[in-house]
Design an enzyme around this catalytic site. Structure first.
Site, mmCIF file in Angstrom:
data_model
loop_
_atom_site.group_PDB
_atom_site.id
_atom_site.type_symbol
_atom_site.label_atom_id
_atom_site.label_comp_id
_atom_site.label_asym_id
_atom_site.label_seq_id
_atom_site.Cartn_x
_atom_site.Cartn_y
_atom_site.Cartn_z
ATOM 1 C CG ASP A 82 -2.086 0.865 1.185
ATOM 2 O OD1 ASP A 82 -2.519 1.161 0.059
ATOM 3 O OD2 ASP A 82 -2.606 1.263 2.250
ATOM 4 C CG HIS A 181 -5.207 7.708 4.253
ATOM 5 N ND1 HIS A 181 -4.355 8.317 3.372
ATOM 6 C CD2 HIS A 181 -5.679 6.605 3.614
ATOM 7 C CE1 HIS A 181 -4.301 7.615 2.253
ATOM 8 N NE2 HIS A 181 -5.104 6.580 2.370
ATOM 9 C CG HIS A 215 -6.888 5.017 -0.833
ATOM 10 N ND1 HIS A 215 -5.706 4.552 -0.330
ATOM 11 C CD2 HIS A 215 -6.931 4.603 -2.130
ATOM 12 C CE1 HIS A 215 -5.051 3.900 -1.270
ATOM 13 N NE2 HIS A 215 -5.770 3.920 -2.384
ATOM 14 C CB THR A 240 -7.668 3.973 11.140
ATOM 15 O OG1 THR A 240 -6.750 4.670 10.279
ATOM 16 C CG2 THR A 240 -7.652 4.603 12.496
#
Ligand code: 13P
Length: 302
Positions: A82, A181, A215, A240
């Site tokens: 990634d 993210h 994403h 996460t």
């Protein structure tokens, strides 16, 4: 079912209106958990590693562990690198058994992004069935070494998407559409659905050329995820969420068993917590029971 490339699986997902979970793992417990969860649900699976844990554990070790765990399972599974902005490291991972890599040139100028992404694509395709993800625009937040402030994030220009896909040769395309993210700083992040729809139409409107990647899965509301899947999102990246599950479970276990010195039991608690989250995502993405279809599609090259 053999370990396969991501493109095969994601083409099936994009064709049939579901999405596949791409779960970032940082250690063997997480890897076992996501593989076990997906196998139990007969869901095709993408296991991915960010650059820092990949360097820490070493790609050779991760790829060997992944193969040993995945090869005998009744689901197609892919190992993905990634957000890597280092061409040589992408090549090393492809050499040792990663079936998919993401070259992240999203912070570069358009032409430079194309040039370096293409270098990775040519290398990976030259090695056989290894597919490549590229990104246009930038996703805000923190993902491993990639840090982008919200004010710096730049959404993907639909008009340049097809040119990027065609000239770079990427198999999978990650356009920045407002997802982020890490943990969202607002309850209702502004996701540009229209932009996403336009990009899907331009890139994949006449047959799937490069399935679209979303994403920043963590924290997206279920209705947002479902809408993005309906619009063509084929791969959802989740990192996460699994880190929180792992660390919270370990903390909880140790706090309540302070005098017990048995690492195996901590691992069991951590694994159970990660499996629960993967189950949640499989339900949301609709990929449970899709193992047969996604493994049967032939690779786009060879
Ligand atoms: P989250 O950490 O927000 O789930 O994002 C994961 C991701 O997009 C990895 O590339």
């Amino acid at each position: 079912m053999p370990v396969v490339s991501a493109k095969r699986m994601l083409t099936d997902a994009a064709t049939h209106g579901y999405a596949i979970g791409a779960f970032n793992v940082t250690n063997i417990i997480q890897m076992e958990a996501v593989i076990e969860a997906a196998a139990a649900r007969r869901a095709p699976l993408i296991v991915q590693t960010s650059v820092t844990p990949t360097k820490f554990l070493r790609p050779e070790v991760i790829a060997a562990a992944f193969r040993a765990m995945a090869e005998t399972l009744p689901i197609p599974a892919c190992l993905h690198l990634d957000h890597c902005d280092d061409v040589e490291f992408c090549k090393r991972c492809a050499d040792v058994g990663y079936t998919n890599v993401m070259y992240d040139g999203s912070k570069l100028e358009f032409e430079e992004n194309i040039r370096l992404t293409r270098e990775v694509v040519e290398y990976c395709h030259g090695r056989g069935d290894i597919t490549v993800e590229g990104e246009l625009g930038t996703v805000s937040g923190v993902e491993d070494q990639v840090r982008v402030a919200e004010t710096e994030a730049e959404l993907c220009d639909p008009a340049r998407s097809l040119e990027f896909v065609e000239r770079s040769g990427v198999d999978l395309f990650a356009p920045a559409i407002g997802t982020a993210h890490g943990v969202y700083t607002t309850e209702n992040p502004k996701i540009d659905f229209d932009r996403f729809e336009k990009i899907q139409e331009i890139v994949n409107g006449r047959g799937i050329v490069a399935p679209l990647i979303v994403h920043g899965g963590t924290g997206l509301k279920p209705e947002v995820v479902k809408r993005l899947v309906a619009l063509g999102g084929a791969k959802f990246n989740v990192s996460t969420d699994l880190k929180y599950a792992l660390i919270d479970a370990i903390y909880e276990y140790i706090s309540t068993h302070r005098n017990e010195y048995n690492p195996g039991k901590i691992d069991v608690a951590a694994k159970r917590a990660v499996i629960e989250r993967v189950d949640y995502w499989i339900d949301l993405l609709g990929c449970g029971g899709r193992a047969e279809g996604s493994g049967a599609i032939q690779p786009p090259f060879q």
